[in-house]
Scaffold this active site. Structure first.
Site, mmCIF file in Angstrom:
data_model
loop_
_atom_site.group_PDB
_atom_site.id
_atom_site.type_symbol
_atom_site.label_atom_id
_atom_site.label_comp_id
_atom_site.label_asym_id
_atom_site.label_seq_id
_atom_site.Cartn_x
_atom_site.Cartn_y
_atom_site.Cartn_z
ATOM 1 N N GLU A 60 29.991 33.788 37.415
ATOM 2 C CA GLU A 60 29.252 35.015 37.165
ATOM 3 C C GLU A 60 28.429 34.829 35.890
ATOM 4 O OE1 GLU A 60 30.412 39.715 36.474
ATOM 5 O OE2 GLU A 60 31.580 38.137 35.498
ATOM 6 N N LYS A 129 29.682 43.280 43.452
ATOM 7 C CA LYS A 129 30.903 43.471 42.667
ATOM 8 C C LYS A 129 31.405 44.909 42.773
ATOM 9 C CE LYS A 129 32.643 42.490 37.984
ATOM 10 N NZ LYS A 129 32.243 41.990 36.652
ATOM 11 N N CYS A 162 35.081 38.329 38.690
ATOM 12 C CA CYS A 162 35.599 38.640 37.358
ATOM 13 C C CYS A 162 36.663 39.752 37.375
ATOM 14 C CB CYS A 162 34.424 38.980 36.441
ATOM 15 S SG CYS A 162 34.759 38.770 34.673
#
Length: 341
Positions: A60, A129, A162
């Site tokens: 990312e 995300k 993440c």
């Protein structure tokens, strides 16, 4: 096993390379173009590094750095030059690639997007995300769920980004949809090191899934990302773990056939099955209800913590972002959902 990083690839193996990419500074279209070229150079390095590598994974923020800049001049589009360059890099080097972009969103804040391209440059997976790292990140919350795609050599791959990996429900959804490898890309910095390691291990063990996870690496003059690419076996043990060296490529051979075998034949700790078949020794097929209050409340739109009124930070104003006024609209437009599967 890791097959010595894929140097001894088995007929059933899938070799992944995790790129601990040097953290860049990207403020202008020129710097964006230069970083695009840098990533394409690393795709070529990955191929030279290991001729058996099937898929190269970039962290990312590999393209945009950690500035959280929402300037339209440096945002990407799926039909833009950055993604076109990544496609060509995969074609030229005959390798699959996983990339990160911050994508223009005409309806709100940019999306934090991860894509997987195959060795012909075709889009195989597109993910927005779901859980931006609040209050630090300004990205629009994803609205396309968690896709899973067919990967190289018969694998099934999911991608999360993440902070997503701190929610055990994310890995459970990946496994529930059939993924045997879960990629997690990140830009994390050193204070998250321990949480990063234990969640990558727990996500793997709890779902009988390989986790392949990598962060940005090095310093941009302000932030220090930690690298620490890591592959975790489906029993929760770490197979390979990277250092803190920027641009190092961590490699490992994964065996999806062994994941599928474990999911079929394990009795003790086959948690992904047992979650939906509680106590099957006592009752036929196990209990298949939903005893979890938070799940029922979330579906009903009434998720509410006992301490909800006391939560101190509920927007991004402390990190310099204006308080939002828009409500989340939920489902994407039908044509958008069809476009990305």
């Amino acid at each position: 096993m890791s097959g010595l990083g894929g140097l001894n690839k088995s007929p059933n193996g899938v070799v992944l390379g995790l790129v601990q990419l040097q953290l860049p500074v990207v403020r202008t279209p020129g710097e964006l173009a230069a970083q695009t070229g840098r990533i394409c150079e690393m795709v070529a390095k990955a191929r030279r590094n290991n001729p058996a590598m099937d898929l190269v994974v970039f962290p990312e923020y590999a393209l945009h750095g950690l500035s959280m800049d929402t300037d339209p001049a440096i945002l990407c589009r799926m039909d833009g030059p950055e993604v076109a360059a990544f496609r060509q890099g995969c074609i030229d080097n005959r390798i699959w690639g996983c990339f990160s972009i911050m994508e223009h969103n005409p309806g709100g804040n940019p999306y934090n997007v991860g894509i997987i391209l195959d060795d012909r440059g075709a889009l195989r997976l597109y993910y927005r995300k779901l859980h931006p790292w609040v209050p630090v990140e300004p990205w629009e919350p994803g609205n396309l769920g968690i896709p899973v795609c067919d990967g190289p050599n018969g694998s099934r791959i999911a991608l999360i980004i993440c902070h997503d990996g701190m929610f055990p429900e994310m890995a459970r959804e990946c496994a529930y949809k059939g993924a045997d490898i879960m990629i997690r890309t990140a830009g994390y910095t050193a204070p998250i090191r321990h949480s990063w390691q234990v969640t990558n291990q727990a996500n793997a063990f709890s779902n009988l899934i390989y986790t392949a996870s990598v962060c940005m690496c090095g310093s941009d003059g302000t932030f220090d990302s930690m690298g620490e690419g890591m592959f975790v076996n489906f029993d929760g043990t770490t197979l390979v773990q990277g250092s803190h060296r920027p641009d190092e490529i961590i490699t490992c051979e994964l065996r999806p056939d062994l994941v599928r075998e474990a999911r079929r034949v394990w009795g003790v700790e086959n948690n992904i099955y047992q979650f939906g078949h509680r106590g099957y020794v006592a009752v036929k097929g196990g209990a298949r209800d939903c005893p979890y209050t938070y799940m029922r409340d979330l579906v009903a739109g009434r998720y509410h913590l006992p301490w909800e009124a006391e939560v101190a930070i509920t927007d991004g104003t402390g990190c310099g972002f204006p308080a939002p006024s828009r409500e989340y609209t939920g489902e994407p437009a039908a044509d958008e959902a069809r476009k990305y599967g």
